[in-house]
Design an enzyme around this catalytic site. Structure first.
Site, PDB file in Angstrom:
ATOM      1  CD  GLU B  44     -13.961  36.573  14.137  1.00 17.51           C
ATOM      2  OE1 GLU B  44     -12.956  36.250  13.459  1.00 17.51           O
ATOM      3  OE2 GLU B  44     -13.889  37.206  15.195  1.00 17.51           O
ATOM      4  CE  LYS B 128     -11.977  36.536  18.235  1.00 17.41           C
ATOM      5  NZ  LYS B 128     -11.947  37.464  17.081  1.00 17.41           N
ATOM      6  CB  CYS B 164     -10.712  34.373  14.878  1.00 21.84           C
ATOM      7  SG  CYS B 164      -9.536  35.061  13.669  1.00 21.84           S
TER       8      CYS B 164
END
Lengths: 576, 576
Positions: B44, B128, B164
């Site tokens: 990321e 995300k 994540c």
């Protein structure tokens, strides 16, 4: 039309002091009741202070706050104030944690609430829907958003209740309040001051009132809390956009106003809106003329924000006095004048600490400042303390310049250790931006009164404060020479700031673009500045982030202050 | 079953250095290609570094990042690496601001993205969904959440892509990936280390793999960024919970693994999920045995985290060397050993600065430390610098104690000014918690290597480091006497820490409850501690917040570090 007498109290809470803050609210309720009010509102988190930060993640703190609300309702009743409807802001919880990831994380377990107290009990509660998480705000970090709206019916009118950010969002709770057909929208706030905030806040309140054809009553807390200053400026605006009442800034105040409110209707309530009917209070007896305070000139506003921020930091933390290094320059002169306005000259200690590079003019300017303001004044020449460092450590150049500033910082800290003074550090925003200061030297101190004041504004405020004194036939505090001479750190012979830095007119303009407006290097150059100067300045800003992280807090008065308002890495290699 | 050769690259980005970070990724791609991989994933924000904080609100930075991704795709193609599918994390924007309130607020205009690079172009992108906004994370402040899922089809298999936090949330994107029937779930991460994090992270990855009966490939960045250390520890787990490959912690590493993946199916895609079909890469040629690294003992993990955090702060900020005040005590000894491990003893400068209260034992312990480690060593007695302050300012008591610490801090800063050393400040977490340090004295410095290490752990790590040296037939760096003698600040005759503080066993346990677990005073007492001691300690913690705000940064290794992990007011009056 039904009549309602509304009171809005600007209280100045101390963070965490639930008992003391409750006492303030009881006092406001007593005065509101004496004034014949039906309903009193205090600000967002008036019971706990604001912002509570990660105390919101401490279950015991929330339990205490919860009990404090219940106790406050009972106390109001015990004091014969149970008839008055009191709306109070406070944190509440603990609730089931909002699921947010790993186990150790302080996931939100609190809500940001308004409770309606009446007849000795909590009759209804509203939880803030929209949680600001930008600028200085971290509410999405610490609070669970609410999703139920509340309408109170009392004396034949419907009063909708929301909290601060809820008012700002288009299509937010305000739109649903319109469907519920309430006649009064009550907004409790903890809205920090910044320059020209009234140019945003009042138009917003007015727009919402006109959009919804509803009276909007906006109550804000007042006071300093670390780096924030709350200015009050509570206001009531009707559905035609007319100001019905407005409280003064900076002071605790009870605003009382008679309202003619549209009668409650039987419009069916939208989903997720509930109505709580409160027993009627006594009818309004007396005619009343309410105040409409006029906000001051922006310089006076800024001055008062700085004074209040400093005052409350000193008083709420219990310092007996403050100590300042007075150099003869404009920054320390402004800080001394602010300190004297905040806590009185007799609690201000100024120390002149001349070095071999201090000009005779600097010393006499410091003397004149002390005489004008009348603070405690002493002179400590630093040569005997500087020389041993220079000799033992063989210091030259920058190291030798910095040691002078550090000896001064250490001397202030030592005097503070001896007498309990709060050390004020006098750096301005321009200096902080470019790192034009000595860390652990002139930047040493517990509070930085002008850290959010750029250099040009320092001069402007100094001139304004002197003119203000003249207009009141008082001695202007700041020596004219301190305002007019070229600024210098006086750490080497004949030094001036402009040996190192671009002219302040240019520097402050570049900083406004790069820091305040967060523009990139190219975009700053595109505004018409010299590319080399822009590179020089932006590099200084980037490279001094580590110093700013270790700097003292001070009151935010701009839209972009250093500290939690601007979060940038220390380790950072720009791609240019 | 279709075969896929997957490469995961743990790179160590420098924040903001888009060109340098891109070069790291090209290098990883070259090696992945040489190893016959079909697809490579990096972490990321591997292109920008992480966390980018409010750079996310700077439009020009986002534009640069956007261009850097496009340029990276082209560069990979130009280097003959266009066949390899490369998944890279980066910020993107600017987008329409997410509406969040007042005009000056840095409302989010960025997304946290993964881009899929193939044949010289960006073929697909994922943003995300779940933005962590707790602990050290402020992502809801700076990013706009995504709401579309992505599945890549290559070589007959479907690969779902998330970032994540998306993996942590039950019922989040993972559940929808299951509906889309992908055979491989690729997760790119920037997940900072803390103690026992592997005891949370690996079980999570395993649980998700088993829940979804999917291979989960988890890639993390590595390296220090200000107060965070990323440990790598990338891992691949299959649907039975078996570890197929695992990268070592702390180092840049390319992990390559052959996977047998369930074939792509024609299950209809759920809403908001799109599939991008990539041209097939060459078939996998070579059999491959992939590594499964074994994580080290927790003390070795902590040691390495501290070393990497310090190393990267020094190197990424370009310091030639570090300087440390070595007192003969355990804290400075541990810092010196860490510094030597991080950058080599020849870049470490230790200064012993004895005062009239320094015992002969302290001086000889410092000498022994210097000899063991072999850093540059000098002695500067401080009496000649201390005395002028005492005499001129008439200092006694605490002021006289503090001036010694401040003369030392100033001396280090002066030597730093002369030679460019980074000053390391050696305070441990216990001291920081209770304010047992002199601000602008022993707390002066740019980096605090052990600020998140409580005193008991200081001793434990010192013993571990010495035993580690012994096991390798090296000289144990830390003098036994520094470990075994009673700790003392040596600022007055015969002083020890326990004159002022409770025993460290008690103190660290109370601090764990009050600071790490954020329990209130009553709840700490309920754990069985003496109420008076709890009051004493919690009051010290509350009253020293102002000092911690001005403290240097240092690597977070616990679940609750001081700094952005724990945000509490300075002005605070508890209700007890």
């Amino acid at each position: 039309m039904p009549q309602l007498r509304l009171a809005l109290a600007q209280t100045n809470p101390i963070l965490g002091d639930l008992a003391g803050n409750a006492a303030q609210i009881v006092d406001a309720a007593r005065r509101a009741s004496e004034a014949g009010a039906d309903i009193l509102a205090v600000g967002e988190m008036a019971l706990s202070g604001y912002p509570i930060e990660d105390l919101a993640a401490r279950p015991s703190f929330l339990v205490e706050a919860h009990h404090a609300v219940v106790a406050l309702a009972k106390k109001l009743q015990d004091h014969g104030l149970g008839e008055l409807v009191v709306v109070v802001g406070h944190p509440d919880g603990p609730f089931e944690p909002r699921l947010m990831g790993t186990s150790n994380a302080p996931t939100a377990i609190a809500q940001n609430r308004a409770s309606v107290l009446h007849h000795g009990h909590v009759q209804a509660q509203y939880s803030k829907h929209h949680l600001p998480n930008y600028s200085v705000f971290d509410e999405y970090r610490i609070f669970i958003p609410g999703d139920e709206l509340l309408v109170l019916r009392l004396k034949g009118v419907d009063v909708a209740l929301i909290i601060c950010e809820d008012l700002w969002r288009d299509g937010g709770p305000v739109a649903r309040v319109l469907e519920a057909d309430a006649g009064l929208l009550l907004v409790i706030n903890a809205s920090p001051f910044e320059r020209d905030k009234d140019a945003t806040r009042l138009p917003l309140v007015t727009r919402r009132a006109v959009e919804t054809d509803t009276i909007v009553a906006y109550v804000n807390i007042v006071g300093g809390q670390d780096d924030l200053v709350f200015d009050g400026d509570s206001v009531v605006v009707d559905g035609h956009g007319r100001i019905l009442a407005r409280a003064p800034q900076w002071v605790e105040h009870l605003l009382v106003v008679d309202l003619e409110v549209a009668p409650a209707s039987d419009t069916p309530l939208p989903d997720h809106v509930s109505r709580v009917v409160l027993a009627d209070a006594a009818p309004v007896q007396l005619p009343l003329t309410s105040d409409i305070a006029e906000p001051a000139d922006y310089r006076e506003q800024l001055w008062n924000a700085l004074v209040l921020g400093l005052h409350d930091y000193v008083e709420k933390n219990g310092f007996p006095s403050v100590i300042i290094a007075v150099s003869g320059g404009i920054d320390s002169a402004l800080c001394a004048a602010l300190a004297a306005d905040a806590i009185g000259a007799d609690r201000v200690y100024g120390v002149s600490m001349p070095s071999r590079y201090s000009s005779e003019g600097s010393r006499s300017d410091a003397d004149e400042l002390a005489a004008n303001i009348g603070f405690h004044y002493s002179v400590e020449a630093i040569a005997t303390m500087v020389t041993p460092f220079e000799e033992q450590l063989h210091l030259t150049g920058l190291a030798a310049e910095n040691i002078q500033a550090r000896v001064r910082g250490m001397s202030l800290m030592a005097l503070s250790n001896m007498s309990g003074h709060l050390v004020l550090t006098t750096g301005n925003k321009t200096e902080l931006s470019v790192g034009y200061s000595t860390i652990y030297g002139d930047s040493a101190g517990g509070f930085a009164p002008i850290k959010d004041v750029p250099k040009l504004l320092v001069w402007e405020l100094a001139r304004w404060r002197n003119a203000f004194a003249t207009s009141r036939h008082e001695v202007p505090p700041i020596p004219v020479n301190s305002i007019e001479k070229p600024p210098s750190a006086e750490l080497r012979p004949d030094q001036t700031d402009q040996d190192t830095l671009p002219p302040y007119e240019v520097l402050d303009a570049i900083l406004d673009a790069y820091v305040t407006r967060n523009l990139g290097r190219e975009d700053v150059v595109a505004l018409g500045f010299d590319a080399e100067t822009v590179d020089f300045v932006t590099r200084l800003v980037d490279h001094s982030e580590w110093k700013r992280r270790q700097g003292a807090i001070g009151p935010k008065i701009s839209g972009m202050a250093f500290g939690r308002d601007r979060r940038l890495p220390i380790t950072y290699r720009p791609n240019v």
